[in-house]
Design an enzyme around this catalytic site. Structure first.
Site, PDB file in Angstrom:
ATOM      1  N   TYR A  24       2.976   4.717   0.749  1.00 60.33           N
ATOM      2  CA  TYR A  24       3.604   5.309   1.927  1.00 60.33           C
ATOM      3  C   TYR A  24       2.569   6.179   2.644  1.00 60.33           C
ATOM      4  CZ  TYR A  24       8.022   4.053  -0.407  1.00 60.33           C
ATOM      5  OH  TYR A  24       9.051   3.381  -1.019  1.00 60.33           O
ATOM      6  N   ASP A  29       0.852  -1.189   0.000  1.00 60.46           N
ATOM      7  CA  ASP A  29       0.000   0.000   0.000  1.00 60.46           C
ATOM      8  C   ASP A  29       0.887   1.237   0.000  1.00 60.46           C
ATOM      9  OD1 ASP A  29       0.828  -0.169   2.680  1.00 60.46           O
ATOM     10  OD2 ASP A  29      -1.017   0.695   3.432  1.00 60.46           O
TER      11      ASP A  29
END
Length: 221
Positions: A61, A59
């Site tokens: 940052y 996913d």
């Protein structure tokens, strides 16, 4: 098919309608990344017909001024630890020393699809949108690319990405797996995995243009 057509097809499905509602609500209530306009940035930079390599992340940052829609890529000067390790392996693998910033758009423009399995996240909360339904959307991307009748390299780092291997059964493709480049796991099989040279060797054998993994090589090409 274009990415616009793909998204239009997905947007008619029940899961995507619910996903879209959850994402809109999250962005209204909290600071989320990447910026809303960049959620599909990876798709906008790499057309389906241009995809040569897929690098699958998890996913985005979740800290400010980092995520901009490409897996592992940042627009800020401070490089996240995972990207630092990616560059270390790149230097060792290609036997080159180099210095470059964290923006990987130059790879996307060469046909490297930098895809996260979840495309959005709430600030400071890793994996906070992982239950929204993005996994269905990105699994459908992987399934569609798997069916393309030309060689593509899939680079899967870390167990969540490696689990996507079950979606890939086209013998024309090359699948490369290893530990994730994060500091927690890089020494457990990421370092020394040589994904960049292996990908280029495969592309070369299939009469496809190699990827200029180092930015200065791309700019001087």
């Amino acid at each position: 098919m274009t990415w616009e057509e793909f998204i239009a097809n997905e947007s008619k499905k029940d899961y995507y309608i619910e996903l879209h509602k959850k994402v809109e609500k999250a962005y209204e209530a909290n600071e989320c990344y990447p910026p809303f306009k960049n959620i599909f940035h990876a798709l906008s930079l790499t057309k389906i017909e241009d995809v040569k390599v897929v690098i699958l992340g998890q996913d985005p940052y979740h800290e400010p001024n980092q995520a901009h829609g490409l897996a592992f890529s940042v627009e800020c000067d401070k490089l996240p630890p995972s990207l630092v390790n990616i560059y270390k392996e790149m230097a060792t693998d290609l036997n080159r020393s180099f210095s470059q910033n964290g923006n990987l758009e130059y790879l996307a423009k060469q046909g490297v699809l930098l895809l996260n399995t979840t495309l959005t996240v709430t600030r400071g909360m890793a994996n906070s949108h992982s239950g929204y339904g993005w996994n269905i959307f990105t699994d459908n991307i992987i399934k569609m690319l798997n069916e393309i009748d030309r060689p593509i390299v899939f680079i899967l780092w870390g167990n969540p990405s490696i689990r996507k291997k079950e979606l890939l059964n086209n013998p024309k493709h090359l699948i490369l797996t290893s530990a994730h480049p994060s500091p927690l796991s890089a020494y457990r099989g990421f370092f020394g995995s040589r994904p960049f040279s292996k990908a280029n060797e495969f592309l070369r054998k299939n009469n496809l243009k190699e990827i200029k993994w180092i930015k200065e090589d791309y700019l001087n090409d």
